[in-house]
Design a protein around this motif. Structure first.
Motif, mmCIF file in Angstrom:
data_model
loop_
_atom_site.group_PDB
_atom_site.id
_atom_site.type_symbol
_atom_site.label_atom_id
_atom_site.label_comp_id
_atom_site.label_asym_id
_atom_site.label_seq_id
_atom_site.Cartn_x
_atom_site.Cartn_y
_atom_site.Cartn_z
ATOM 1 N N UNK A 125 0.834 -1.212 0.000
ATOM 2 C CA UNK A 125 0.000 0.000 0.000
ATOM 3 C C UNK A 125 0.864 1.254 0.000
ATOM 4 N N UNK A 126 1.936 1.262 0.794
ATOM 5 C CA UNK A 126 2.814 2.436 0.849
ATOM 6 C C UNK A 126 3.467 2.688 -0.505
ATOM 7 N N UNK A 127 3.898 1.630 -1.153
ATOM 8 C CA UNK A 127 4.567 1.787 -2.444
ATOM 9 C C UNK A 127 3.613 2.259 -3.534
ATOM 10 N N UNK A 128 2.353 1.918 -3.413
ATOM 11 C CA UNK A 128 1.381 2.334 -4.420
ATOM 12 C C UNK A 128 0.806 3.711 -4.181
ATOM 13 N N UNK A 129 0.567 4.047 -2.918
ATOM 14 C CA UNK A 129 -0.139 5.291 -2.608
ATOM 15 C C UNK A 129 0.538 6.162 -1.562
ATOM 16 N N UNK A 130 1.281 5.546 -0.656
ATOM 17 C CA UNK A 130 1.747 6.253 0.534
ATOM 18 C C UNK A 130 3.013 7.059 0.397
ATOM 19 N N UNK A 131 3.803 6.815 -0.646
ATOM 20 C CA UNK A 131 4.998 7.603 -0.861
ATOM 21 C C UNK A 131 6.250 7.070 -0.202
ATOM 22 N N UNK A 132 7.346 7.793 -0.465
ATOM 23 C CA UNK A 132 8.674 7.351 -0.070
ATOM 24 C C UNK A 132 8.885 7.342 1.439
ATOM 25 N N UNK A 133 8.421 8.368 2.137
ATOM 26 C CA UNK A 133 8.656 8.432 3.586
ATOM 27 C C UNK A 133 7.961 7.280 4.308
ATOM 28 N N UNK A 134 6.760 6.949 3.881
ATOM 29 C CA UNK A 134 6.028 5.839 4.484
ATOM 30 C C UNK A 134 6.708 4.522 4.141
ATOM 31 N N UNK A 135 7.140 4.384 2.895
ATOM 32 C CA UNK A 135 7.869 3.180 2.476
ATOM 33 C C UNK A 135 9.113 3.006 3.332
ATOM 34 N N UNK A 136 9.853 4.092 3.529
ATOM 35 C CA UNK A 136 11.079 4.034 4.321
ATOM 36 C C UNK A 136 10.788 3.659 5.777
ATOM 37 N N UNK A 137 9.704 4.202 6.349
ATOM 38 C CA UNK A 137 9.348 3.873 7.742
ATOM 39 C C UNK A 137 9.045 2.383 7.887
ATOM 40 N N UNK A 138 8.328 1.827 6.930
ATOM 41 C CA UNK A 138 7.992 0.398 6.990
ATOM 42 C C UNK A 138 9.236 -0.475 6.798
ATOM 43 N N UNK A 139 10.104 -0.077 5.878
ATOM 44 C CA UNK A 139 11.337 -0.839 5.670
ATOM 45 C C UNK A 139 12.220 -0.790 6.919
ATOM 46 N N UNK A 140 12.285 0.382 7.548
ATOM 47 C CA UNK A 140 13.077 0.521 8.777
ATOM 48 C C UNK A 140 12.533 -0.367 9.893
ATOM 49 N N UNK A 141 11.231 -0.642 9.858
ATOM 50 C CA UNK A 141 10.603 -1.496 10.869
ATOM 51 C C UNK A 141 10.715 -2.978 10.515
ATOM 52 N N UNK A 142 11.367 -3.275 9.391
ATOM 53 C CA UNK A 142 11.590 -4.672 9.029
ATOM 54 C C UNK A 142 10.594 -5.261 8.051
ATOM 55 N N UNK A 143 9.825 -4.425 7.354
ATOM 56 C CA UNK A 143 8.866 -4.941 6.368
ATOM 57 C C UNK A 143 9.607 -5.729 5.287
ATOM 58 N N UNK A 144 8.992 -6.791 4.829
ATOM 59 C CA UNK A 144 9.579 -7.669 3.814
ATOM 60 C C UNK A 144 9.422 -7.027 2.444
ATOM 61 N N UNK A 145 10.518 -6.531 1.881
ATOM 62 C CA UNK A 145 10.460 -5.841 0.592
ATOM 63 C C UNK A 145 10.233 -6.793 -0.575
ATOM 64 N N UNK A 146 10.382 -8.082 -0.352
ATOM 65 C CA UNK A 146 10.178 -9.063 -1.417
ATOM 66 C C UNK A 146 8.863 -9.825 -1.255
ATOM 67 N N UNK A 147 8.017 -9.394 -0.326
ATOM 68 C CA UNK A 147 6.737 -10.092 -0.097
ATOM 69 C C UNK A 147 5.892 -10.064 -1.362
ATOM 70 N N UNK A 148 5.277 -11.198 -1.675
ATOM 71 C CA UNK A 148 4.365 -11.224 -2.816
ATOM 72 C C UNK A 148 2.936 -11.169 -2.294
ATOM 73 N N UNK A 149 2.112 -10.418 -3.002
ATOM 74 C CA UNK A 149 0.724 -10.293 -2.570
ATOM 75 C C UNK A 149 -0.021 -11.586 -2.845
ATOM 76 N N UNK A 150 -0.974 -11.896 -1.991
ATOM 77 C CA UNK A 150 -1.818 -13.072 -2.212
ATOM 78 C C UNK A 150 -2.796 -12.803 -3.350
ATOM 79 N N UNK A 151 -3.036 -11.546 -3.647
ATOM 80 C CA UNK A 151 -4.012 -11.170 -4.671
ATOM 81 C C UNK A 151 -3.490 -11.449 -6.079
ATOM 82 N N UNK A 152 -2.294 -10.930 -6.406
ATOM 83 C CA UNK A 152 -1.784 -11.075 -7.773
ATOM 84 C C UNK A 152 -0.299 -11.414 -7.843
ATOM 85 N N UNK A 153 0.289 -11.781 -6.681
ATOM 86 C CA UNK A 153 1.689 -12.177 -6.575
ATOM 87 C C UNK A 153 2.662 -11.054 -6.925
#
Length: 182
Positions: free
Chosen positions: A76-104
């Motif tokens: 969601x951050x990468x699609x709509x939330x922008x760079x600062x939100x993306x960076x905050x999630x990555x800093x918290x350990x979000x999986x940058x290679x996660x595939x969505x269950x919806x469309x992979x």
């Protein structure tokens, strides 16, 4: 599953960006993984570009990789939330290679489709780009190291199509041109 009253209030505070109310509601026992409709509190904050709210929810115990309606907060951050939100999630350990269950799709796919070049830059930071122009797979386990029963049949078919069928079609279509060349 119906949201509890505190959870509904947290979703409201989250939606309006009210950090003080959200922090107080978490103290009172609202679930940091509260969900209502097609968003969790974290996916809502991520999609609305609220990095401080994302950090607050994560510190409160929200699952940074929990997919709601098939997509993680980082998607969601990468699609709509922008760079600062993306960076905050990555800093918290979000999986940058996660595939969505919806469309992979991965967060990088979403950022590229949405034209979020800054979010894409944040995802790629610190990684090399391979010869094909792709971000390398940094997972310790993947289909190359998996046992046969753990490989998704769809992935096997994708590999079959790319490695065998596509070259066959290309060569068969180019055969006349190849024969006419010196």
């Amino acid at each position: 599953m119906a949201a509890k009253p505190l959870d509904r209030r947290l979703m409201g505070a989250d939606h309006s960006g009210n950090l003080t109310s959200a922090a107080r509601l978490l103290e009172l026992g609202a679930s940091p993984d509260a969900a209502w409709g097609f968003h969790s509190a974290l996916t809502m904050a991520a999609s609305e570009g609220m990095p401080e709210m994302c950090s607050l929810l994560i510190r409160g115990g929200a699952d940074v990789d929990r997919q709601v309606e098939g997509y993680s907060p980082l998607h969601w951050a990468c699609g709509l939330g922008g760079a600062a939100t993306t960076e905050a999630l990555l800093a918290a350990g979000a999986d940058s290679a996660a595939t969505s269950r919806e469309d992979r799709s991965t967060p990088a796919h979403i950022a590229a489709e949405a034209g979020q070049s800054e979010a894409l830059d944040r995802l790629a930071a610190g990684t090399a780009i391979d010869a094909g122009g792709l971000v390398p797979d940094l997972h310790h386990e993947n289909s190359w190291s998996a046992v046969v029963q753990d490989v998704d049949p769809l992935e096997m078919l994708e590999v079959q199509l790319c490695n065998t069928t596509a070259p066959f079609i290309l060569v068969s279509r180019l055969r006349a041109s190849l024969a006419a060349s010196p």
